[in-house]
Design a protein around this motif. Sequence first.
Motif, PDB file in Angstrom:
ATOM      1  N   LYS A 122       1.097  -1.306  -0.163  1.00  0.00           N
ATOM      2  CA  LYS A 122       0.199  -0.006  -0.413  1.00  0.00           C
ATOM      3  C   LYS A 122       0.617   1.345  -0.183  1.00  0.00           C
ATOM      4  N   ASP A 123       0.530   1.825  -0.818  1.00  0.00           N
ATOM      5  CA  ASP A 123       0.796   2.833  -0.896  1.00  0.00           C
ATOM      6  C   ASP A 123       0.640   4.630   0.060  1.00  0.00           C
ATOM      7  N   ILE A 124       1.568   4.466   1.066  1.00  0.00           N
ATOM      8  CA  ILE A 124       1.258   5.274   2.092  1.00  0.00           C
ATOM      9  C   ILE A 124       2.192   6.892   2.090  1.00  0.00           C
ATOM     10  N   SER A 125       2.365   7.323   0.521  1.00  0.00           N
ATOM     11  CA  SER A 125       3.464   8.643   0.596  1.00  0.00           C
ATOM     12  C   SER A 125       2.915  10.303   1.035  1.00  0.00           C
ATOM     13  N   ASN A 126       1.942   9.773   1.589  1.00  0.00           N
ATOM     14  CA  ASN A 126       0.765  11.326   1.214  1.00  0.00           C
ATOM     15  C   ASN A 126       0.515  11.163   3.360  1.00  0.00           C
ATOM     16  N   ASN A 127       0.479  10.270   3.611  1.00  0.00           N
ATOM     17  CA  ASN A 127       0.263  10.264   5.334  1.00  0.00           C
ATOM     18  C   ASN A 127       0.618   8.974   5.603  1.00  0.00           C
ATOM     19  N   ARG A 128       2.198   8.609   5.653  1.00  0.00           N
ATOM     20  CA  ARG A 128       2.553   8.352   5.887  1.00  0.00           C
ATOM     21  C   ARG A 128       2.375   7.337   7.275  1.00  0.00           C
ATOM     22  N   ASN A 129       2.272   8.786   9.323  1.00  0.00           N
ATOM     23  CA  ASN A 129       2.589   8.427  10.205  1.00  0.00           C
ATOM     24  C   ASN A 129       0.633   8.238  10.340  1.00  0.00           C
ATOM     25  N   GLU A 130       0.142   9.065   9.628  1.00  0.00           N
ATOM     26  CA  GLU A 130      -0.850   8.734   9.977  1.00  0.00           C
ATOM     27  C   GLU A 130      -1.755   7.035   9.755  1.00  0.00           C
ATOM     28  N   ALA A 131      -1.207   7.094   8.744  1.00  0.00           N
ATOM     29  CA  ALA A 131      -1.340   5.710   8.229  1.00  0.00           C
ATOM     30  C   ALA A 131      -1.355   4.790   9.061  1.00  0.00           C
ATOM     31  N   LEU A 132      -0.171   4.450   9.714  1.00  0.00           N
ATOM     32  CA  LEU A 132       1.031   3.040  11.232  1.00  0.00           C
ATOM     33  C   LEU A 132      -0.728   3.491  12.126  1.00  0.00           C
ATOM     34  N   PHE A 133      -0.491   4.984  11.647  1.00  0.00           N
ATOM     35  CA  PHE A 133      -1.662   5.434  13.697  1.00  0.00           C
ATOM     36  C   PHE A 133      -2.645   4.656  12.857  1.00  0.00           C
ATOM     37  N   GLU A 134      -3.242   4.665  11.812  1.00  0.00           N
ATOM     38  CA  GLU A 134      -4.243   4.017  11.901  1.00  0.00           C
ATOM     39  C   GLU A 134      -4.751   2.661  11.850  1.00  0.00           C
ATOM     40  N   ILE A 135      -3.538   1.709  11.474  1.00  0.00           N
ATOM     41  CA  ILE A 135      -3.217   0.235  12.405  1.00  0.00           C
ATOM     42  C   ILE A 135      -3.047   0.267  13.212  1.00  0.00           C
ATOM     43  N   ILE A 136      -2.420   0.872  14.314  1.00  0.00           N
ATOM     44  CA  ILE A 136      -2.204   1.163  15.154  1.00  0.00           C
ATOM     45  C   ILE A 136      -3.863   0.888  16.471  1.00  0.00           C
ATOM     46  N   LYS A 137      -4.523   1.959  16.188  1.00  0.00           N
ATOM     47  CA  LYS A 137      -5.379   2.021  16.555  1.00  0.00           C
ATOM     48  C   LYS A 137      -6.201   0.814  16.768  1.00  0.00           C
ATOM     49  N   GLN A 138      -6.397   0.353  15.482  1.00  0.00           N
ATOM     50  CA  GLN A 138      -7.046  -1.263  15.082  1.00  0.00           C
ATOM     51  C   GLN A 138      -6.379  -1.816  16.084  1.00  0.00           C
ATOM     52  N   GLY A 139      -5.670  -1.855  16.817  1.00  0.00           N
ATOM     53  CA  GLY A 139      -4.942  -3.306  17.536  1.00  0.00           C
ATOM     54  C   GLY A 139      -3.607  -3.415  17.047  1.00  0.00           C
ATOM     55  N   GLY A 140      -2.446  -3.137  16.142  1.00  0.00           N
ATOM     56  CA  GLY A 140      -0.984  -2.951  15.468  1.00  0.00           C
ATOM     57  C   GLY A 140      -0.338  -3.176  16.471  1.00  0.00           C
ATOM     58  N   LEU A 141       0.277  -3.568  16.564  1.00  0.00           N
ATOM     59  CA  LEU A 141       1.572  -3.731  18.244  1.00  0.00           C
ATOM     60  C   LEU A 141       2.732  -3.576  17.800  1.00  0.00           C
ATOM     61  N   ILE A 142       3.162  -2.345  17.537  1.00  0.00           N
ATOM     62  CA  ILE A 142       4.561  -1.990  17.631  1.00  0.00           C
ATOM     63  C   ILE A 142       5.668  -2.650  17.276  1.00  0.00           C
ATOM     64  N   SER A 143       6.668  -3.556  16.524  1.00  0.00           N
ATOM     65  CA  SER A 143       7.176  -4.182  16.762  1.00  0.00           C
ATOM     66  C   SER A 143       8.564  -4.627  16.305  1.00  0.00           C
ATOM     67  N   LYS A 144       9.096  -5.450  16.691  1.00  0.00           N
ATOM     68  CA  LYS A 144      10.645  -5.595  15.913  1.00  0.00           C
ATOM     69  C   LYS A 144      11.192  -6.671  14.871  1.00  0.00           C
ATOM     70  N   GLY A 145      10.137  -6.708  14.276  1.00  0.00           N
ATOM     71  CA  GLY A 145      10.162  -7.453  13.074  1.00  0.00           C
ATOM     72  C   GLY A 145      10.086  -8.781  12.603  1.00  0.00           C
ATOM     73  N   GLU A 146      10.376  -9.538  13.933  1.00  0.00           N
ATOM     74  CA  GLU A 146      11.127 -11.461  13.788  1.00  0.00           C
ATOM     75  C   GLU A 146       9.654 -11.780  12.933  1.00  0.00           C
ATOM     76  N   LEU A 147       8.280 -11.466  13.376  1.00  0.00           N
ATOM     77  CA  LEU A 147       7.275 -12.731  12.810  1.00  0.00           C
ATOM     78  C   LEU A 147       7.551 -12.260  11.112  1.00  0.00           C
ATOM     79  N   TYR A 148       7.690 -10.866  10.949  1.00  0.00           N
ATOM     80  CA  TYR A 148       7.593 -10.748   9.283  1.00  0.00           C
ATOM     81  C   TYR A 148       8.659 -10.995   8.577  1.00  0.00           C
ATOM     82  N   SER A 149       9.788 -10.802   9.289  1.00  0.00           N
ATOM     83  CA  SER A 149      11.243 -11.342   8.598  1.00  0.00           C
ATOM     84  C   SER A 149      11.040 -12.794   8.889  1.00  0.00           C
TER      85      SER A 149
END
Length: 157
Positions: A122-149
């Motif tokens: 997903k392109d988030i070039s216009n509002n990166r931090n706001e897009a990430l905040f929306e994910i966090i508001k919906q229950g996302g947790l900031i991580s170190k990326g172990e599972l993704y990696s």
Amino acid sequence: MKYARLTKEQLEELHPEFITFLATQSIDKQEWDDLKENKPQVALQEIDVFSDMIWERALTNVRFIDHFSNDYIFLFKCFDDVVLSYVINSVNSKVDFLTKEGINWLSENLSSDEVVIQKGKKDISNNRNEALFEIIKQGGLISKGELYSKLEILLNQ
């Protein structure tokens, strides 16, 4: 407010930074106590400005977000202008990814037909931090990326 007001616990944790912030606003302890008592709306506005500043700083440094629900796992890798994602779900309705058993089941059945993995971008070039905040508001947790990696390595073998 751009993001969300920090909780009382978060403000207590960030107390030294908040004092410094107030000092940059030329507000000393006596004036702050006076604002809280006599102009609570102004005090809340100061807390809101501070909260947005903290959120902005934190979101700028986010590189990975994980979001778990009963039947889905969303793993996000965040760049400056795009978010890459893996969406994992199971066709087995008995699997609950919010439990240890569900995660163990996933690791044992990752390559089975019961697990569906979708890749997204997903392109988030216009509002990166706001897009990430929306994910966090919906229950996302900031991580170190172990599972993704780990998933990325497994899928690219």
